[in-house]
Enzyme design. Structure first.
Site, PDB file in Angstrom:
ATOM      1  CD  GLN A  16      91.724  43.863  -8.030  1.00  0.00           C
ATOM      2  OE1 GLN A  16      91.329  43.112  -7.177  1.00  0.00           O
ATOM      3  NE2 GLN A  16      90.971  44.859  -8.469  1.00  0.00           N
ATOM      4  CD  GLU A 138      86.330  42.137  -9.850  1.00  0.00           C
ATOM      5  OE1 GLU A 138      87.528  41.904  -9.705  1.00  0.00           O
ATOM      6  OE2 GLU A 138      85.433  41.321  -9.542  1.00  0.00           O
ATOM      7  CG  ASP A 167      90.407  42.412 -11.617  1.00  0.00           C
ATOM      8  OD1 ASP A 167      90.462  41.851 -12.717  1.00  0.00           O
ATOM      9  OD2 ASP A 167      90.143  43.608 -11.481  1.00  0.00           O
ATOM     10  N   GLY A 246      73.842  28.030   1.714  1.00  0.00           N
ATOM     11  CA  GLY A 246      73.856  26.605   2.042  1.00  0.00           C
ATOM     12  C   GLY A 246      72.497  26.124   2.508  1.00  0.00           C
ATOM     13  N   GLY A 247      72.492  24.968   3.146  1.00  0.00           N
ATOM     14  CA  GLY A 247      71.234  24.358   3.569  1.00  0.00           C
ATOM     15  C   GLY A 247      70.694  24.902   4.880  1.00  0.00           C
TER      16      GLY A 247
HETATM   17  N1  CAO Z   1     106.917  48.033 -23.516  1.00  0.00           N
HETATM   18  C1  CAO Z   1     106.235  48.313 -24.665  1.00  0.00           C
HETATM   19  N2  CAO Z   1     104.920  48.059 -24.819  1.00  0.00           N
HETATM   20  C2  CAO Z   1     104.268  47.523 -23.786  1.00  0.00           C
HETATM   21  C3  CAO Z   1     104.903  47.213 -22.579  1.00  0.00           C
HETATM   22  C4  CAO Z   1     106.287  47.484 -22.463  1.00  0.00           C
HETATM   23  N3  CAO Z   1     106.973  47.238 -21.356  1.00  0.00           N
HETATM   24  N4  CAO Z   1     103.982  46.706 -21.733  1.00  0.00           N
HETATM   25  C5  CAO Z   1     102.815  46.690 -22.395  1.00  0.00           C
HETATM   26  N5  CAO Z   1     102.973  47.177 -23.624  1.00  0.00           N
HETATM   27  C6  CAO Z   1     101.964  47.318 -24.680  1.00  0.00           C
HETATM   28  C7  CAO Z   1     101.357  46.016 -25.088  1.00  0.00           C
HETATM   29  O1  CAO Z   1     102.235  45.309 -25.910  1.00  0.00           O
HETATM   30  C8  CAO Z   1     100.100  46.495 -25.792  1.00  0.00           C
HETATM   31  O2  CAO Z   1     100.452  46.935 -27.066  1.00  0.00           O
HETATM   32  P1  CAO Z   1      99.623  46.513 -28.411  1.00  0.00           P
HETATM   33  O3  CAO Z   1      98.174  46.736 -28.109  1.00  0.00           O
HETATM   34  O4  CAO Z   1     100.172  47.469 -29.423  1.00  0.00           O
HETATM   35  O5  CAO Z   1      99.922  45.124 -28.715  1.00  0.00           O
HETATM   36  C9  CAO Z   1      99.741  47.758 -25.001  1.00  0.00           C
HETATM   37  O6  CAO Z   1     100.864  48.040 -24.172  1.00  0.00           O
HETATM   38  C10 CAO Z   1      98.513  47.725 -24.145  1.00  0.00           C
HETATM   39  O7  CAO Z   1      98.357  46.488 -23.486  1.00  0.00           O
HETATM   40  P2  CAO Z   1      96.880  46.005 -23.077  1.00  0.00           P
HETATM   41  O8  CAO Z   1      96.034  45.948 -24.299  1.00  0.00           O
HETATM   42  O9  CAO Z   1      96.977  44.787 -22.270  1.00  0.00           O
HETATM   43  O10 CAO Z   1      96.408  47.207 -22.126  1.00  0.00           O
HETATM   44  P3  CAO Z   1      95.014  47.990 -22.108  1.00  0.00           P
HETATM   45  O11 CAO Z   1      95.208  49.051 -21.082  1.00  0.00           O
HETATM   46  O12 CAO Z   1      94.589  48.428 -23.436  1.00  0.00           O
HETATM   47  O13 CAO Z   1      93.961  46.905 -21.595  1.00  0.00           O
HETATM   48  C11 CAO Z   1      93.081  45.303 -20.001  1.00  0.00           C
HETATM   49  C12 CAO Z   1      93.889  46.594 -20.207  1.00  0.00           C
HETATM   50  C13 CAO Z   1      93.173  44.946 -18.538  1.00  0.00           C
HETATM   51  C14 CAO Z   1      91.629  45.543 -20.387  1.00  0.00           C
HETATM   52  C15 CAO Z   1      93.684  44.179 -20.868  1.00  0.00           C
HETATM   53  O14 CAO Z   1      95.054  44.092 -20.597  1.00  0.00           O
HETATM   54  C16 CAO Z   1      93.028  42.823 -20.651  1.00  0.00           C
HETATM   55  O15 CAO Z   1      91.928  42.553 -21.112  1.00  0.00           O
HETATM   56  N6  CAO Z   1      93.754  41.924 -19.962  1.00  0.00           N
HETATM   57  C17 CAO Z   1      93.298  40.551 -19.742  1.00  0.00           C
HETATM   58  C18 CAO Z   1      92.210  40.485 -18.721  1.00  0.00           C
HETATM   59  C19 CAO Z   1      92.613  41.105 -17.420  1.00  0.00           C
HETATM   60  O16 CAO Z   1      93.595  40.773 -16.812  1.00  0.00           O
HETATM   61  N7  CAO Z   1      91.742  41.971 -16.933  1.00  0.00           N
HETATM   62  C20 CAO Z   1      91.853  42.418 -15.559  1.00  0.00           C
HETATM   63  C21 CAO Z   1      92.355  43.748 -15.452  1.00  0.00           C
HETATM   64  S1  CAO Z   1      92.119  44.309 -13.816  1.00  0.00           S
HETATM   65  O17 CAO Z   1      90.523  44.779 -13.756  1.00  0.00           O
END
Ligand code: CAO
Length: 422
Positions: A16, A138, A167, A246-247
């Site tokens: 998001q 979030e 988010d 607020g106030g």
């Molecule tokens: N081709 C190949 N690999 C890809 C890719 C693509 N097109 N797009 C993503 N990937 C891979 C990434 O490189 C990553 O690989 P590694 O872990 O091996 O390096 C993997 O996909 C997973 O990416 P991620 O760790 O970002 O995804 P997740 O689902 O595990 O985590 C989230 C999700 C949101 C917790 C994490 O991305 C995060 O903390 N983001 C920052 C904070 C944020 O934006 N949070 C809000 C999310 S909305 O509530």
């Protein structure tokens, strides 16, 4: 002509926070190229699905006006395509977990080598510090940014809010950082890094509660209901229920029908300037001159009684009748509107704040359009892309690959199967 025409975004966002940011930029006219993993795509495509095999509303409502290319960025050919994309784009926006982009081989130094004008914008859960490596969603941001500890009732647990301040709120902050960096690039010719940490974004939105934290050190927060109730304050800013931030004291009051309608309530503010009309409306004209009620300081320790009295009046009217009576008198109040009421509100449809969109797989659905209206750059809402819908188009038109090269890229497994619409 739109405000951001000519700006190309390499949209590496998912879930998001990041998608909210790039959707805004796309509404302002940027060409937003969403890069997704072949066969998988943004995880939200499949989350909270209401129709089997169809992109979820979660995804469609956050990814309007974008193009989608599938690309395996861990495949060698995929990496070379990504390098071309980095060279062709102005802004890279990402919200991967910390370190993911470095592991992919596209950290800030590499990006600068490839394109010194590139603006690299990231959402992370936390800024540098003890939690910088954490994955964040979030509600974690709401809790760590000060929102949860100050939301809810004094005698209840910390509470998260329905507004996605972690988010979507951080996405908004990031979008501002990006356009500011684009403006600076006009003069400097250089790109830069933009970071919006979710904890920082939430804390920014909770600024008034940090204000109260410091006021607490000098004495009780007199506008909080608990002050009037004689309840001592703790060391940290407490939860204040529905007290106004607020106030001017405010509260949520029951209206006619509250017994059966969960949203038959109105927010009512006893603004000092309109105290006299309030007294007349609620049938307490004597309060206008009574020294116990006539001034804001005199009222502070009687707010519970005052709001109970106002509520005895609001309970005899619907929330809309309360509005109709109070608005002409400049008494600030607002009905508690349900999502159903908002979805059906004609004025929001007319301004494009609520928009009906047609999608090839799901048919018609409602979404929230661009909440920021630019007179010279009106936002038109275009449905979200199917996974990889624009892969070939981007490879040829944006990156200049020949048909034969596109076939080679496809054969290497770097991109997914091209979607063909009927
Ligand atoms: N081709 C190949 N690999 C890809 C890719 C693509 N097109 N797009 C993503 N990937 C891979 C990434 O490189 C990553 O690989 P590694 O872990 O091996 O390096 C993997 O996909 C997973 O990416 P991620 O760790 O970002 O995804 P997740 O689902 O595990 O985590 C989230 C999700 C949101 C917790 C994490 O991305 C995060 O903390 N983001 C920052 C904070 C944020 O934006 N949070 C809000 C999310 S909305 O509530």
């Amino acid at each position: 002509m739109k405000a951001l025409n000519g700006i190309r975004i390499l949209d590496f966002t998912h879930v998001q926070s990041g998608p909210t940011c790039t959707q805004l930029l796309a509404w302002f006219g940027a060409d937003c190229i969403k890069v997704e993993r072949p066969g998988v795509g943004d995880a939200t495509r499949g989350q909270l699905r209401d129709i089997p095999e169809v992109d979820s509303l979660y995804f469609t409502m956050l990814n309007h006006n974008k193009r989608s290319i599938t690309l395996n960025t861990k495949n060698e050919t995929g990496k070379s395509v990504l390098e071309r994309l980095v060279k062709e784009c102005d802004v890279l926006v990402e919200n991967f977990a910390p370190g993911a982009l470095d592991r992919m081989g596209f950290g800030w130094e590499r990006i600068q080598e490839l394109n010194p004008r590139m603006i690299m914008a990231s959402v992370k859960g936390f800024g540098p510090g003890p939690y910088e490596d954490c994955k964040v969603y979030e509600n974690v941001a709401q809790c760590t940014g000060g929102s949860a500890s100050t939301t809810g009732f004094r005698d209840g647990p910390p509470t998260v809010t329905g507004a996605q301040i972690g988010d979507s709120g951080t996405g908004l902050h990031l979008a501002l950082g990006i356009v500011t960096a684009l403006y600076q690039r006009e003069k400097s010719g250089r790109g830069q890094r933009v970071l919006a940490a979710m904890q920082d974004g939430v804390l920014n939105l909770c600024r008034v509660k940090l204000r109260d934290q410091q006021r607490l050190e000098r004495g009780p927060l007199t506008e909080y209901s608990q002050h009037g109730q004689g309840i001592p304050f703790p060391e940290a800013t407490p939860r204040a229920g529905n007290d106004s931030g607020g106030g001017q004291p405010g509260w949520i009051l029951k209206c006619k029908g509250w017994e059966t309608d969960a949203n038959a309530y109105v927010y009512f503010i006893t603004q000092a300037a309109v105290w006299a009309p309030i007294c007349d409306v609620i049938g307490k004209p004597e309060w206008k001159e009574d020294p116990d009620y006539a001034t804001p300081p005199a009222r502070l320790d009687k707010l519970t009684h005052i709001f109970d009295t106002i509520e005895a009046w609001t309970k005899t009217r619907t929330k809309f009748e309360v509005m109709d009576i109070c608005n002409p008198l400049d008494i600030p109040c607002g009905p508690i509107l349900s999502m159903k009421e908002l979805a059906e509100e004609p004025s929001l449809r007319e301004t494009g704040t609520i928009v009906e969109v047609d999608h090839p797989a799901r048919g018609k659905y409602l979404t929230v359009g661009c909440p920021i209206k630019l007179s010279d750059s009106p936002a038109e809402v275009i449905r979200s892309p199917l996974l990889g819908e624009h892969t070939t188009e981007i490879l040829t038109d944006v990156l200049g690959y020949t048909e034969e090269e596109v076939r080679e890229i496809q054969d290497s497994g770097a991109v997914g199967k091209q979607v063909v619409l009927d």
